[in-house]
Motif scaffolding. Structure first.
Motif, PDB file in Angstrom:
ATOM      1  N   LYS A 149      68.242 -16.516  16.954  1.00  0.00           N
ATOM      2  CA  LYS A 149      67.012 -15.991  17.560  1.00  0.00           C
ATOM      3  C   LYS A 149      67.175 -14.519  17.932  1.00  0.00           C
ATOM      4  N   HIS A 150      68.363 -14.138  18.398  1.00  0.00           N
ATOM      5  CA  HIS A 150      68.629 -12.726  18.710  1.00  0.00           C
ATOM      6  C   HIS A 150      68.565 -11.873  17.447  1.00  0.00           C
ATOM      7  N   LEU A 151      69.119 -12.387  16.355  1.00  0.00           N
ATOM      8  CA  LEU A 151      69.059 -11.654  15.086  1.00  0.00           C
ATOM      9  C   LEU A 151      67.619 -11.458  14.652  1.00  0.00           C
ATOM     10  N   VAL A 162      64.298 -13.254   9.380  1.00  0.00           N
ATOM     11  CA  VAL A 162      63.101 -13.989   9.795  1.00  0.00           C
ATOM     12  C   VAL A 162      63.527 -15.450   9.860  1.00  0.00           C
ATOM     13  N   LEU A 163      63.481 -16.010  11.037  1.00  0.00           N
ATOM     14  CA  LEU A 163      63.920 -17.379  11.259  1.00  0.00           C
ATOM     15  C   LEU A 163      62.772 -18.324  10.928  1.00  0.00           C
ATOM     16  N   LEU A 164      62.921 -19.094   9.866  1.00  0.00           N
ATOM     17  CA  LEU A 164      61.875 -20.010   9.428  1.00  0.00           C
ATOM     18  C   LEU A 164      61.976 -21.370  10.106  1.00  0.00           C
ATOM     19  N   ILE A 184      70.079 -23.757   9.606  1.00  0.00           N
ATOM     20  CA  ILE A 184      69.222 -22.592   9.843  1.00  0.00           C
ATOM     21  C   ILE A 184      68.622 -22.162   8.512  1.00  0.00           C
ATOM     22  N   LYS A 185      67.298 -22.033   8.486  1.00  0.00           N
ATOM     23  CA  LYS A 185      66.608 -21.523   7.297  1.00  0.00           C
ATOM     24  C   LYS A 185      66.013 -20.172   7.659  1.00  0.00           C
ATOM     25  N   THR A 186      66.272 -19.188   6.805  1.00  0.00           N
ATOM     26  CA  THR A 186      65.833 -17.820   7.079  1.00  0.00           C
ATOM     27  C   THR A 186      65.311 -17.169   5.823  1.00  0.00           C
ATOM     28  N   LYS A 187      64.710 -16.006   6.004  1.00  0.00           N
ATOM     29  CA  LYS A 187      64.412 -15.133   4.875  1.00  0.00           C
ATOM     30  C   LYS A 187      64.645 -13.714   5.350  1.00  0.00           C
TER      31      LYS A 187
END
Length: 71
Positions: A41-43, A50-52, A65-68
């Protein structure tokens, strides 16, 4: 069990190397999993990812954790 301690930079490197789908199963407690989610969340707040989606699984104990990449 060893205690996993990742810095934000280490987590960011793992996220970048995972093509946006990261699963960390080397955690030893739910608190440790929550710390990893907080780092993610800090990132996101820093604009690095973008935290999906994120999930703390209890059996087996792991964090997904899924991100883009940010636009």
């Amino acid at each position: 069990m060893t205690k996993l301690k990742l810095s934000k930079d280490d987590l960011l490197d793992q996220i970048k190397n995972s093509d946006g789908n990261l699963r960390i199963s080397s955690i030893s407690s739910t608190e440790e999993g929550e710390e990893l989610i907080a780092l993610a969340k800090h990132l996101e707040l820093e604009g690095k990812i973008v935290l999906l989606e994120y999930c703390l699984d209890k059996k087996p104990l792991s964090v997904s954790i899924k991100t883009k990449n940010p636009d």
